[in-house]
Design a protein around this motif. Structure first.
Motif, PDB file in Angstrom:
ATOM      1  N   ARG A 194      -1.976  -9.184  -4.359  1.00 48.72           N
ATOM      2  CA  ARG A 194      -1.154  -8.025  -4.596  1.00 48.72           C
ATOM      3  C   ARG A 194      -1.919  -6.890  -4.280  1.00 48.72           C
ATOM      4  NH1 ARG A 194       1.218  -8.514 -10.543  1.00 48.72           N
ATOM      5  NH2 ARG A 194      -1.044  -8.548 -10.870  1.00 48.72           N
ATOM      6  N   ARG A 214      -2.418   0.148  -0.040  1.00 50.42           N
ATOM      7  CA  ARG A 214      -1.436   1.203   0.618  1.00 50.42           C
ATOM      8  C   ARG A 214      -0.721   2.259   0.067  1.00 50.42           C
ATOM      9  NH1 ARG A 214      -0.297  -3.823   3.052  1.00 50.42           N
ATOM     10  NH2 ARG A 214       1.454  -4.232   1.942  1.00 50.42           N
ATOM     11  N   GLN A 216      -0.993  -4.392  -0.919  1.00 53.54           N
ATOM     12  CA  GLN A 216       0.251  -3.461  -1.096  1.00 53.54           C
ATOM     13  C   GLN A 216      -0.013  -2.110  -2.246  1.00 53.54           C
ATOM     14  OE1 GLN A 216       2.989  -6.178  -3.079  1.00 53.54           O
ATOM     15  NE2 GLN A 216       3.188  -4.831  -5.161  1.00 53.54           N
TER      16      GLN A 216
END
Length: 141
Positions: free
Chosen positions: A63, A69, A66
């Motif tokens: 995870r 980002r 993500q």
């Protein structure tokens, strides 16, 4: 143990696991306050003038990309806010120092290095933005 007692024991264990899972999921990514902790600038690779989003991750974290980002986008949208990604794979001492038990874990650190918010798990962008907005230095901008 009778088959009925064994079945009841298994049923109780399933219910307990379900409740524990629901509690864990409800708490994942929630904002918690920093308890007067401070982050060393050297550990984070530097601090932003107003705030730093310090993300603790590992190479095997599914995870973390993500979150990386999203935090990068949030930091880019605010003057004086920096995003720092600390890889705990090679710095396990920092996991102990900052009590990081899961990845990703994100700290919102003010310009002085004081932890203002902590997110264990994947934070919602709105929660990160709200935490940034609660910093006095950002409200003046």
């Amino acid at each position: 143990m009778t088959p009925l007692a064994a079945l009841a024991a298994v049923g109780v264990l399933v219910v307990l696991a379900l409740v524990a899972g629901l509690v864990w999921r409800a708490r994942d990514g929630r904002r918690r306050t920093g308890r007067g902790e401070t982050v060393d600038a050297a550990d984070a690779g530097g601090l932003g003038s107003r705030a730093t989003l310090v993300q603790f991750s590992t190479e095997m974290c599914a995870r973390c990309p993500q979150v990386r980002r999203m935090l990068g986008q949030v930091a880019a949208g605010h003057d004086g806010v920096l995003h720092a990604d600390v890889d705990l794979t090679h710095r396990t001492d920092l996991a102990t120092k900052y009590r990081v038990l899961q990845t990703p874990t994100t700290f919102l650190v003010d310009g002085d290095g004081t932890v203002r918010a902590r997110f264990n798990g994947v934070p919602l962008r709105a929660d990160v933005e709200e935490a940034l907005g609660s910093l006095p230095a950002l409200q003046e901008a």
